[in-house]
Scaffold this active site. Structure first.
Site, PDB file in Angstrom:
ATOM      1  N   ASP A  99       0.865  -1.172   0.000  1.00  0.00           N
ATOM      2  CA  ASP A  99       0.000   0.000   0.000  1.00  0.00           C
ATOM      3  C   ASP A  99       0.914   1.239   0.000  1.00  0.00           C
ATOM      4  O   ASP A  99       1.429   1.626  -1.040  1.00  0.00           O
ATOM      5  CB  ASP A  99      -0.889  -0.111   1.251  1.00  0.00           C
ATOM      6  CG  ASP A  99      -1.995   0.915   1.320  1.00  0.00           C
ATOM      7  OD1 ASP A  99      -2.513   1.302   0.273  1.00  0.00           O
ATOM      8  OD2 ASP A  99      -2.365   1.321   2.442  1.00  0.00           O
TER       9      ASP A  99
ATOM     10  N   GLY B 186       3.890   1.278   1.245  1.00  0.00           N
ATOM     11  CA  GLY B 186       5.252   0.774   1.079  1.00  0.00           C
ATOM     12  C   GLY B 186       6.078   0.840   2.358  1.00  0.00           C
ATOM     13  O   GLY B 186       7.178   0.305   2.409  1.00  0.00           O
TER      14      GLY B 186
ATOM     15  N   THR C  57       5.763  -0.651   5.299  1.00  0.00           N
ATOM     16  CA  THR C  57       6.051  -1.943   5.934  1.00  0.00           C
ATOM     17  C   THR C  57       7.254  -2.603   5.263  1.00  0.00           C
ATOM     18  O   THR C  57       8.240  -2.949   5.928  1.00  0.00           O
ATOM     19  CB  THR C  57       4.826  -2.881   5.824  1.00  0.00           C
ATOM     20  OG1 THR C  57       3.692  -2.206   6.366  1.00  0.00           O
ATOM     21  CG2 THR C  57       5.060  -4.184   6.550  1.00  0.00           C
TER      22      THR C  57
ATOM     23  N   LYS D  31      -1.130  -1.715  -4.634  1.00  0.00           N
ATOM     24  CA  LYS D  31      -1.919  -0.481  -4.833  1.00  0.00           C
ATOM     25  C   LYS D  31      -0.930   0.624  -5.206  1.00  0.00           C
ATOM     26  O   LYS D  31      -0.586   1.464  -4.380  1.00  0.00           O
ATOM     27  CB  LYS D  31      -2.625  -0.087  -3.540  1.00  0.00           C
ATOM     28  CG  LYS D  31      -3.784  -0.958  -3.134  1.00  0.00           C
ATOM     29  CD  LYS D  31      -4.431  -0.328  -1.885  1.00  0.00           C
ATOM     30  CE  LYS D  31      -5.446  -1.250  -1.265  1.00  0.00           C
ATOM     31  NZ  LYS D  31      -5.924  -0.739   0.027  1.00  0.00           N
TER      32      LYS D  31
ATOM     33  N   ARG E 177     -10.075 -14.060   6.231  1.00  0.00           N
ATOM     34  CA  ARG E 177      -8.848 -14.414   5.511  1.00  0.00           C
ATOM     35  C   ARG E 177      -9.030 -15.685   4.689  1.00  0.00           C
ATOM     36  O   ARG E 177      -8.270 -15.960   3.769  1.00  0.00           O
ATOM     37  CB  ARG E 177      -7.703 -14.669   6.499  1.00  0.00           C
ATOM     38  CG  ARG E 177      -7.286 -13.460   7.303  1.00  0.00           C
ATOM     39  CD  ARG E 177      -6.035 -13.808   8.104  1.00  0.00           C
ATOM     40  NE  ARG E 177      -5.762 -12.863   9.171  1.00  0.00           N
ATOM     41  CZ  ARG E 177      -5.064 -11.738   9.026  1.00  0.00           C
ATOM     42  NH1 ARG E 177      -4.578 -11.422   7.847  1.00  0.00           N
ATOM     43  NH2 ARG E 177      -4.856 -10.943  10.044  1.00  0.00           N
TER      44      ARG E 177
END
Ligand code: 5GP
Ligand code: MG
Ligand code: MG
Length: 183
Positions: free
Chosen positions: A106, A108, A110, A134, A168
């Protein structure tokens, strides 16, 4: 917990499309790493479904390991600039060919933090394989080698990805209608 059908806006990626793409990624990795041993590091917990399906299509000797990270500010739907390692690796990655397996990128943040940490441990090579990206949400640059699907800026769930820890297990990627989702 509600039935996912009550807040599913659309199925973004159906099961057959996911599995077809994962088969292709496995073949690509097998070609790129032919004759080499690889270590796949899965970032818990979102990447688990992807990892277990992906490795069935990789035809080179491989080992798997797990890491868990958490963003500061628990419970949110977005990560902030800083991440904390909550479960570290059990092995050395020195001189190994490492592929980081992620569910989604997302902002980035992490992966940028994880990459920075792992680079200090001297792997022979280190790359990223993400199921979803994304791209338009990116805040820090991360070098992605393998991407399953580039997706629009919508909150997705299923196939490893959770909403408040649930859903999940669904075999497809769905989009949440946040107006119909009540925690
Ligand atoms: P980043 O640090 O790149 O902003 O965020 C990556 C993490 O945020 C992912 O590993 C995932 O846990 C979470 N995330 C980002 N977007 C989504 C999404 O659309 N759905 C879900 N379930 N998690 C997401
Ligand atoms: Mg993840
Ligand atoms: Mg989550």
């Amino acid at each position: 917990m509600k039935d996912y059908r009550d807040f599913l806006a659309e199925v973004l990626i159906p099961e057959d499309k996911l599995q077809k793409r994962i088969t292709e990624l496995g073949a690509e990795i097998s070609r790129d790493y032919a004759g080499k041993e690889i270590l796949l590091i899965c970032i818990l917990r979102g990447g688990v479904m992807f990892l277990t399906d992906l490795i069935r299509h990789i035809d080179t000797p491989l080992a798997i390991e797990f890491m868990a990270v958490s963003s500061y500010g628990v419970g949110g739907r977005e990560s902030q600039g800083q991440v904390r390692i909550t479960l570290d690796l059990n092995c050395s990655i020195q001189d190994k060919h490492v592929i980081l397996v992620e569910d989604i990128i997302d902002s980035g943040h992490t992966l940028a933090s994880v990459i920075e940490l792992l680079e200090t441990r001297d792997p022979a090579s280190l790359c990223i394989c993400t199921l979803l990206d994304k791209v338009e949400r990116r805040e820090v640059n991360v070098p992605v080698k393998y991407t399953g699907f580039t997706i629009p800026n919508k909150f997705v769930f299923g196939y490893g990805l959770d909403i408040d820890d649930f859903y999940r297990n669904l075999p497809f990627i769905g989009v949440v209608d946040l107006e119909r989702y009540q925690p």
